[in-house]
Design a protein around this motif. Structure first.
Motif, PDB file in Angstrom:
ATOM      1  N   ILE A 164      39.458  65.780  70.621  1.00 47.18           N
ATOM      2  CA  ILE A 164      39.835  64.377  70.755  1.00 47.18           C
ATOM      3  C   ILE A 164      38.574  63.531  70.901  1.00 47.18           C
ATOM      4  O   ILE A 164      37.727  63.810  71.753  1.00 47.18           O
ATOM      5  N   GLN A 165      38.471  62.504  70.052  1.00 44.75           N
ATOM      6  CA  GLN A 165      37.366  61.551  70.169  1.00 44.75           C
ATOM      7  C   GLN A 165      37.940  60.215  70.585  1.00 44.75           C
ATOM      8  O   GLN A 165      38.755  59.617  69.877  1.00 44.75           O
ATOM      9  N   PHE A 166      37.522  59.759  71.753  1.00 37.88           N
ATOM     10  CA  PHE A 166      37.980  58.503  72.327  1.00 37.88           C
ATOM     11  C   PHE A 166      36.736  57.684  72.651  1.00 37.88           C
ATOM     12  O   PHE A 166      35.961  58.068  73.522  1.00 37.88           O
ATOM     13  N   ASP A 167      36.513  56.611  71.899  1.00 37.84           N
ATOM     14  CA  ASP A 167      35.265  55.844  71.994  1.00 37.84           C
ATOM     15  C   ASP A 167      34.094  56.806  71.771  1.00 37.84           C
ATOM     16  O   ASP A 167      34.041  57.465  70.761  1.00 37.84           O
ATOM     17  N   GLU A 168      33.192  56.920  72.746  1.00 41.87           N
ATOM     18  CA  GLU A 168      32.039  57.812  72.602  1.00 41.87           C
ATOM     19  C   GLU A 168      32.273  59.179  73.250  1.00 41.87           C
ATOM     20  O   GLU A 168      31.395  60.024  73.230  1.00 41.87           O
ATOM     21  N   GLN A 169      33.443  59.368  73.831  1.00 42.36           N
ATOM     22  CA  GLN A 169      33.744  60.626  74.517  1.00 42.36           C
ATOM     23  C   GLN A 169      34.373  61.628  73.558  1.00 42.36           C
ATOM     24  O   GLN A 169      35.180  61.262  72.714  1.00 42.36           O
ATOM     25  N   LEU A 170      34.004  62.894  73.730  1.00 44.38           N
ATOM     26  CA  LEU A 170      34.571  63.981  72.946  1.00 44.38           C
ATOM     27  C   LEU A 170      35.124  65.012  73.915  1.00 44.38           C
ATOM     28  O   LEU A 170      34.421  65.458  74.826  1.00 44.38           O
ATOM     29  N   GLU A 171      36.389  65.368  73.739  1.00 44.64           N
ATOM     30  CA  GLU A 171      37.028  66.330  74.620  1.00 44.64           C
ATOM     31  C   GLU A 171      37.704  67.397  73.761  1.00 44.64           C
ATOM     32  O   GLU A 171      38.317  67.088  72.739  1.00 44.64           O
ATOM     33  N   VAL A 172      37.597  68.658  74.183  1.00 46.27           N
ATOM     34  CA  VAL A 172      38.261  69.756  73.485  1.00 46.27           C
ATOM     35  C   VAL A 172      39.255  70.390  74.444  1.00 46.27           C
ATOM     36  O   VAL A 172      38.893  70.786  75.551  1.00 46.27           O
ATOM     37  N   VAL A 227      50.880  56.882  63.894  1.00 47.78           N
ATOM     38  CA  VAL A 227      50.192  58.155  63.667  1.00 47.78           C
ATOM     39  C   VAL A 227      49.718  58.148  62.215  1.00 47.78           C
ATOM     40  O   VAL A 227      50.531  58.209  61.295  1.00 47.78           O
ATOM     41  N   GLN A 228      48.415  58.048  62.020  1.00 44.69           N
ATOM     42  CA  GLN A 228      47.839  58.022  60.678  1.00 44.69           C
ATOM     43  C   GLN A 228      47.239  59.406  60.411  1.00 44.69           C
ATOM     44  O   GLN A 228      46.185  59.751  60.937  1.00 44.69           O
ATOM     45  N   GLU A 267      49.051  47.061  66.357  1.00 43.63           N
ATOM     46  CA  GLU A 267      48.215  46.116  65.607  1.00 43.63           C
ATOM     47  C   GLU A 267      47.257  46.845  64.673  1.00 43.63           C
ATOM     48  O   GLU A 267      46.471  46.222  63.973  1.00 43.63           O
ATOM     49  N   GLY A 268      47.274  48.176  64.688  1.00 45.15           N
ATOM     50  CA  GLY A 268      46.414  48.965  63.812  1.00 45.15           C
ATOM     51  C   GLY A 268      45.041  49.269  64.387  1.00 45.15           C
ATOM     52  O   GLY A 268      44.158  49.747  63.682  1.00 45.15           O
ATOM     53  N   VAL A 269      44.833  48.999  65.683  1.00 39.84           N
ATOM     54  CA  VAL A 269      43.557  49.290  66.333  1.00 39.84           C
ATOM     55  C   VAL A 269      43.561  50.737  66.804  1.00 39.84           C
ATOM     56  O   VAL A 269      44.500  51.182  67.467  1.00 39.84           O
ATOM     57  N   ALA A 270      42.500  51.478  66.458  1.00 43.79           N
ATOM     58  CA  ALA A 270      42.424  52.907  66.786  1.00 43.79           C
ATOM     59  C   ALA A 270      42.369  53.130  68.293  1.00 43.79           C
ATOM     60  O   ALA A 270      41.613  52.474  69.001  1.00 43.79           O
ATOM     61  N   PHE A 271      43.168  54.077  68.760  1.00 42.81           N
ATOM     62  CA  PHE A 271      43.151  54.505  70.159  1.00 42.81           C
ATOM     63  C   PHE A 271      42.269  55.735  70.308  1.00 42.81           C
ATOM     64  O   PHE A 271      41.414  55.796  71.168  1.00 42.81           O
ATOM     65  N   ALA A 272      42.481  56.745  69.441  1.00 41.80           N
ATOM     66  CA  ALA A 272      41.682  57.969  69.483  1.00 41.80           C
ATOM     67  C   ALA A 272      41.858  58.721  68.165  1.00 41.80           C
ATOM     68  O   ALA A 272      42.828  58.519  67.435  1.00 41.80           O
TER      69      ALA A 272
END
Length: 125
Positions: free
Chosen positions: A9-17, A89-90, A111-116
């Protein structure tokens, strides 16, 4: 039989597995295959899939349903700390192989703005 779900998961600059392993049962019915298991909260989870779509249902309270369509967008309603929220969900990659499913998708607000961004690999055997 075991199921392994590895979600990057990439959320902003954070990466989590997140790497999870559960006992699983595989069933076939019509053109769909079903993977049935219980997660760490002892909630029943059903992954229903075929070549063009995957539906993941978590029987939590409230129930969570995510639908992934090959080469198409769909909607998901997910419980969050701020209540039930709707997301687009794209799905950019969906591939079903022998005992393996690969998914790449992005959750967006209405609104089409990415969450993660997510890369999910499901394997079983």
């Amino acid at each position: 039989m075991k199921i392994r779900m590895r979600n990057t998961i990439q959320f902003d600059e954070q990466l989590e597995v997140i790497d999870q392993l559960y006992d699983v049962e595989l069933r076939e019915k019509g053109e769909f295959s079903y993977l049935l298991f219980y997660n760490e909260e002892q909630e029943k989870v059903v992954i229903k899939f075929q070549e063009e779509e995957l539906v993941m249902t978590r029987f939590s309270n409230p129930k969570t349903i995510m639908r992934f369509l090959k080469d198409s967008d769909s909607l998901a309603y997910i419980p969050t700390p701020m209540g039930m929220q709707g997301f687009i969900v794209q799905t950019s990659h969906y591939e079903v192989g022998e005992a393996k499913i690969e998914l790449a998708y992005q959750l967006q607000n209405k609104e089409g703005v990415a969450f993660a961004n997510y890369r999910l690999e499901i394997t079983w055997g």
